[in-house]
Design a protein around this motif. Sequence first.
Motif, PDB file in Angstrom:
ATOM      1  N   ARG A 479     -25.812 -81.496  87.118  1.00 52.83           N
ATOM      2  CA  ARG A 479     -26.692 -82.297  87.969  1.00 52.83           C
ATOM      3  C   ARG A 479     -27.635 -81.356  88.707  1.00 52.83           C
ATOM      4  NH1 ARG A 479     -22.309 -85.430  91.431  1.00 52.83           N
ATOM      5  NH2 ARG A 479     -20.860 -83.811  90.708  1.00 52.83           N
ATOM      6  N   SER A 480     -28.884 -81.773  88.840  1.00 53.03           N
ATOM      7  CA  SER A 480     -29.860 -80.875  89.456  1.00 53.03           C
ATOM      8  C   SER A 480     -30.923 -81.673  90.185  1.00 53.03           C
ATOM      9  CB  SER A 480     -30.515 -79.989  88.382  1.00 53.03           C
ATOM     10  OG  SER A 480     -31.259 -80.777  87.475  1.00 53.03           O
ATOM     11  N   CYS A 481     -31.612 -80.975  91.075  1.00 52.01           N
ATOM     12  CA  CYS A 481     -32.809 -81.488  91.734  1.00 52.01           C
ATOM     13  C   CYS A 481     -33.779 -80.308  91.827  1.00 52.01           C
ATOM     14  CB  CYS A 481     -32.489 -82.076  93.109  1.00 52.01           C
ATOM     15  SG  CYS A 481     -31.800 -80.879  94.284  1.00 52.01           S
ATOM     16  N   GLU A 482     -34.843 -80.464  92.592  1.00 55.03           N
ATOM     17  CA  GLU A 482     -35.847 -79.405  92.617  1.00 55.03           C
ATOM     18  C   GLU A 482     -35.395 -78.188  93.420  1.00 55.03           C
ATOM     19  OE1 GLU A 482     -39.726 -80.648  93.642  1.00 55.03           O
ATOM     20  OE2 GLU A 482     -40.015 -81.715  91.753  1.00 55.03           O
ATOM     21  N   GLU A 483     -34.371 -78.320  94.241  1.00 56.02           N
ATOM     22  CA  GLU A 483     -33.937 -77.198  95.067  1.00 56.02           C
ATOM     23  C   GLU A 483     -32.582 -76.635  94.681  1.00 56.02           C
ATOM     24  OE1 GLU A 483     -34.716 -80.168  96.472  1.00 56.02           O
ATOM     25  OE2 GLU A 483     -36.791 -79.743  97.046  1.00 56.02           O
ATOM     26  N   ALA A 484     -31.812 -77.319  93.820  1.00 60.01           N
ATOM     27  CA  ALA A 484     -30.450 -76.857  93.551  1.00 60.01           C
ATOM     28  C   ALA A 484     -29.948 -77.461  92.252  1.00 60.01           C
ATOM     29  CB  ALA A 484     -29.514 -77.221  94.715  1.00 60.01           C
ATOM     30  N   ALA A 485     -28.802 -76.962  91.819  1.00 58.65           N
ATOM     31  CA  ALA A 485     -28.108 -77.505  90.639  1.00 58.65           C
ATOM     32  C   ALA A 485     -26.607 -77.389  90.882  1.00 58.65           C
ATOM     33  CB  ALA A 485     -28.511 -76.757  89.376  1.00 58.65           C
ATOM     34  N   LEU A 486     -25.875 -78.388  90.411  1.00 54.99           N
ATOM     35  CA  LEU A 486     -24.417 -78.402  90.520  1.00 54.99           C
ATOM     36  C   LEU A 486     -23.856 -78.150  89.120  1.00 54.99           C
ATOM     37  CD1 LEU A 486     -21.950 -78.839  92.359  1.00 54.99           C
ATOM     38  CD2 LEU A 486     -22.023 -81.253  91.741  1.00 54.99           C
ATOM     39  N   ILE A 487     -23.203 -76.985  88.958  1.00 54.90           N
ATOM     40  CA  ILE A 487     -22.679 -76.563  87.668  1.00 54.90           C
ATOM     41  C   ILE A 487     -21.161 -76.677  87.696  1.00 54.90           C
ATOM     42  CG2 ILE A 487     -22.774 -74.760  85.912  1.00 54.90           C
ATOM     43  CD1 ILE A 487     -25.494 -75.722  86.847  1.00 54.90           C
ATOM     44  N   SER A 488     -20.600 -77.235  86.640  1.00 58.83           N
ATOM     45  CA  SER A 488     -19.141 -77.304  86.515  1.00 58.83           C
ATOM     46  C   SER A 488     -18.753 -76.782  85.132  1.00 58.83           C
ATOM     47  CB  SER A 488     -18.642 -78.737  86.713  1.00 58.83           C
ATOM     48  OG  SER A 488     -19.245 -79.614  85.776  1.00 58.83           O
ATOM     49  N   TRP A 489     -17.535 -76.302  85.029  1.00 56.59           N
ATOM     50  CA  TRP A 489     -17.085 -75.707  83.779  1.00 56.59           C
ATOM     51  C   TRP A 489     -15.572 -75.805  83.679  1.00 56.59           C
ATOM     52  CZ3 TRP A 489     -19.309 -73.090  87.844  1.00 56.59           C
ATOM     53  CH2 TRP A 489     -18.476 -72.276  88.605  1.00 56.59           C
ATOM     54  N   GLU A 490     -15.081 -75.538  82.476  1.00 52.91           N
ATOM     55  CA  GLU A 490     -13.645 -75.447  82.223  1.00 52.91           C
ATOM     56  C   GLU A 490     -13.250 -73.981  82.179  1.00 52.91           C
ATOM     57  OE1 GLU A 490     -12.839 -77.489  78.638  1.00 52.91           O
ATOM     58  OE2 GLU A 490     -13.309 -79.490  79.429  1.00 52.91           O
ATOM     59  N   SER A 491     -12.080 -73.673  82.694  1.00 54.50           N
ATOM     60  CA  SER A 491     -11.650 -72.279  82.769  1.00 54.50           C
ATOM     61  C   SER A 491     -11.501 -71.651  81.394  1.00 54.50           C
ATOM     62  CB  SER A 491     -10.330 -72.174  83.535  1.00 54.50           C
ATOM     63  OG  SER A 491      -9.827 -70.862  83.485  1.00 54.50           O
ATOM     64  N   CYS A 525     -13.894 -74.286  89.694  1.00 58.93           N
ATOM     65  CA  CYS A 525     -14.691 -74.442  88.481  1.00 58.93           C
ATOM     66  C   CYS A 525     -15.935 -75.284  88.737  1.00 58.93           C
ATOM     67  CB  CYS A 525     -13.847 -75.084  87.376  1.00 58.93           C
ATOM     68  SG  CYS A 525     -12.520 -74.009  86.782  1.00 58.93           S
ATOM     69  N   GLU A 526     -16.526 -75.129  89.908  1.00 56.61           N
ATOM     70  CA  GLU A 526     -17.738 -75.872  90.247  1.00 56.61           C
ATOM     71  C   GLU A 526     -18.513 -75.074  91.283  1.00 56.61           C
ATOM     72  OE1 GLU A 526     -18.240 -80.497  90.641  1.00 56.61           O
ATOM     73  OE2 GLU A 526     -17.721 -79.696  92.615  1.00 56.61           O
ATOM     74  N   CYS A 527     -19.842 -75.118  91.165  1.00 54.86           N
ATOM     75  CA  CYS A 527     -20.657 -74.329  92.091  1.00 54.86           C
ATOM     76  C   CYS A 527     -22.009 -75.002  92.270  1.00 54.86           C
ATOM     77  CB  CYS A 527     -20.846 -72.904  91.565  1.00 54.86           C
ATOM     78  SG  CYS A 527     -21.875 -71.872  92.635  1.00 54.86           S
ATOM     79  N   LEU A 528     -22.438 -75.106  93.525  1.00 57.86           N
ATOM     80  CA  LEU A 528     -23.769 -75.608  93.864  1.00 57.86           C
ATOM     81  C   LEU A 528     -24.651 -74.396  94.157  1.00 57.86           C
ATOM     82  CD1 LEU A 528     -25.545 -78.136  94.492  1.00 57.86           C
ATOM     83  CD2 LEU A 528     -24.848 -77.873  96.877  1.00 57.86           C
ATOM     84  N   VAL A 529     -25.677 -74.173  93.331  1.00 54.75           N
ATOM     85  CA  VAL A 529     -26.532 -72.993  93.454  1.00 54.75           C
ATOM     86  C   VAL A 529     -27.931 -73.423  93.872  1.00 54.75           C
ATOM     87  CG1 VAL A 529     -25.230 -71.619  91.813  1.00 54.75           C
ATOM     88  CG2 VAL A 529     -27.051 -73.082  90.981  1.00 54.75           C
ATOM     89  N   GLN A 530     -28.546 -72.612  94.719  1.00 60.64           N
ATOM     90  CA  GLN A 530     -29.907 -72.867  95.177  1.00 60.64           C
ATOM     91  C   GLN A 530     -30.898 -72.313  94.158  1.00 60.64           C
ATOM     92  OE1 GLN A 530     -30.548 -74.647  97.970  1.00 60.64           O
ATOM     93  NE2 GLN A 530     -28.328 -74.879  98.198  1.00 60.64           N
ATOM     94  N   LEU A 531     -31.933 -73.101  93.837  1.00 64.50           N
ATOM     95  CA  LEU A 531     -32.929 -72.718  92.830  1.00 64.50           C
ATOM     96  C   LEU A 531     -34.332 -72.940  93.368  1.00 64.50           C
ATOM     97  CD1 LEU A 531     -31.247 -74.375  89.698  1.00 64.50           C
ATOM     98  CD2 LEU A 531     -31.026 -72.012  90.466  1.00 64.50           C
ATOM     99  N   GLN A 532     -35.309 -72.510  92.581  1.00 64.93           N
ATOM    100  CA  GLN A 532     -36.712 -72.699  92.922  1.00 64.93           C
ATOM    101  C   GLN A 532     -37.244 -73.940  92.208  1.00 64.93           C
ATOM    102  OE1 GLN A 532     -38.429 -70.928  95.137  1.00 64.93           O
ATOM    103  NE2 GLN A 532     -36.584 -69.713  95.531  1.00 64.93           N
ATOM    104  N   PRO A 533     -38.155 -74.691  92.835  1.00 66.39           N
ATOM    105  CA  PRO A 533     -38.669 -75.924  92.211  1.00 66.39           C
ATOM    106  C   PRO A 533     -39.469 -75.639  90.948  1.00 66.39           C
ATOM    107  CG  PRO A 533     -39.161 -75.839  94.576  1.00 66.39           C
ATOM    108  CD  PRO A 533     -38.690 -74.481  94.185  1.00 66.39           C
TER     109      PRO A 533
END
Length: 748
Positions: A479-491, A525-533
């Motif tokens: 899931r993402s927007c113009e300022e961030a993305a939520l990444i999830s994964w399996e170990s 196994c989940e991280c919300l990262v800040q991104l550029q638009p």
Amino acid sequence: MEEGAGEAPGLGRSAASKDFRFYHMDLYDSEDRLQIFPEESTRMRREGVQAEMTHEPMRGGVKGKAQRDLGEEVDELVHLYGLEDDHELGDEFIEENTPRIEVSEYPSYMMMGSEQRDWRLTGEAAQGEDLGFMGWGSVGQCQDLREAYRYSHGRASEEYECYVIPEEEDEEEAADVFCVTCKTPIRASEKDQDEHKQHEVTPLSKALESAKDEIHKNMYKLEKQIIEMENFASHLEEVFITVEENFGRQEQNFESHYNEILETLSQKYEEKIQALGEKKKEKLEALYGQLVNCGENLDTCKELMETIEEMCHEEKVDFIKDAVAMADRLGKFLQTKTDVEISAQPDFEDQTLDFSDVEELMGSINTIPAPSAPVINPQAPNSATGSSVRVCWSLYSDDTVESYRLSYRPVQDGSPGKEQTEFTMTVKETYCSVTNLLPNTQYEFWVTAQNRAGLSPTSERAVYMTAPCPPIIKSKEIRSCEEAALISWESGNLNPVDSYTVELSQAETPGASGVTESVVGIPTCECLVQLQPRQNYTINVRALNVGGPSARSEPATVHTTGSYFPLNEHTCHPWLTVSKDGLTVVRSESRGPTREPVPSDTQFTRCAAVMGNLIPVRGRHYWEVEVDECLDYTVGVAFEDVPRQEDLGANRLSWCMRHTFSSSGHKYEFLHNKMTPDIRITVPPKKIGILLDYENAKLSFFNVDISQHLYTFSCQLHQFVHPCFSLEKPGCLKIHNGISMPEHVTFY
């Protein structure tokens, strides 16, 4: 004019260059003229203007100073055009014919009539109506000055005037194409010339990208070779030390055992020591030469890397020129075969001595004792991969060791009656890389040393751990927007890991830096990262434990254009179907009797609805829903804990737009807590835009096709909400997200 200004220091030359033409000063604006008079004179003229405009007399010092400096200014003008050495002009022209000049109270830009002058003339010069060269006397006197100048320089043509202006050279046209045959950038106008007519030509940008790709490929190969060479150099150093230690121990062994019979065996002792020394020297020299050669190759690789990094900061044309030469150089260097085989092994041959003549004395010599127990080292950081681990140990005594036996097995998990298989390896060095291991698994190791006398005691046992498997990114759940993305994964690992690292790199687009950023120490196994638009990112994940990091996961791509979210199939009503891409909801025609679904806390059971997973980031989120005019549907937002046994809009936890189609026409309702305003919509929307604004606590609906605002809710958003979609009759809804917000939406 820039070139003309650059010639100011050369005023003392008597003649102008042939590359210059002379033009009348009036052809140029005042700001383009050469500043002949000093700034002090200009300042005095400005002070005179201010005094005149305030009806105050000009200070006598100003006028007097201007008159005193007048001679210097005339000399400077004559000096400018090289007239001071022209004897043909005569002293009379210079001294007597020069008009007397007084400073005016008004500068030239203040004069509006012919009676107002920059310079007030006295004598015969005052009879002229027009000023000559910047106010220096009348037209006739200025003309005489120019004629005298022409005469002194042998020029009588009227095309030569009093001001020196360099000819402007045409700016060289920038190269915009690349000749593949000549491997050089050229201008587009040159490709049809004979020199490049039959050559292969490509756009400069395409050639630049091709050169960059080639450089990147060679850089990757170069980095790989550098790693191999560094590992090989490290291996050589360890072998070098081991050989030196083994031969040192062998020397000590011979010396200690033959001291008592030195007189008897002196000749044989010297022969054997000399033989050992030569053998040692031979092997060490071979290893040292190979180590030096390896170091030279490693320095060359690093020098090439630094040169390539400097090239990447050059301009395009310089870069493409250097890139061609660098590509050839890299190609030749990479084709050079590097010897990575050890020229001399650390083991040594047994030195057999003939002691038949001194057998009695040899009987009294003590035998070599068995070595003491080695000491196994703890695991070093980053010493493991997913399938291998590097084990090291040491021997603190002066024992003579011929080889080591390394044993290992997986650490028991505590299950009773389950025996783990042991593995044993024989090595010459005090280290060993054990392969074919399971990832993220603990192994216990122990080692023994041996020589002709026997085995040493077993060392203490040490636990080593292999690196984890690469995680598996859930690309469909990003899931993402113009300022961030939520990444999830399996170990991807059966055993827990210590942490995870998310690596971000911007996709290769023009102007992108390509710099990799990392978010480290992630416990889950989940991280919300800040991104550029409005950027494209490539994301990888690594797992870490005490053994080191895993390999990178398969990459996932994130676009920070608009808000992107998938549909949550766990909330989907049994009568609905979500497409594979997670962006289309379908309700099919029912065949046979339908039963009400069993009530659930996650799945909608009353209304045929499904929720989307919107990223939990405040701000503005926009998406669109493509609908059919004859379809009964509901779209909007709801809290995560909205009751699954109620209709959307029937409580305080949801805000929705509902459309009902019947024979009487279209009915639109904007529902919240079973209440709707009285709003008539005349143009049925085929595509509905939805704007969720957390900052202003508003939810707005739009008719996208005609850019029409339909309605806006004022919401109390005390927590995050998610999009929701419902179909009351068979049909489908297609969601468009990850799109830019239309201009008309930004006003709400």
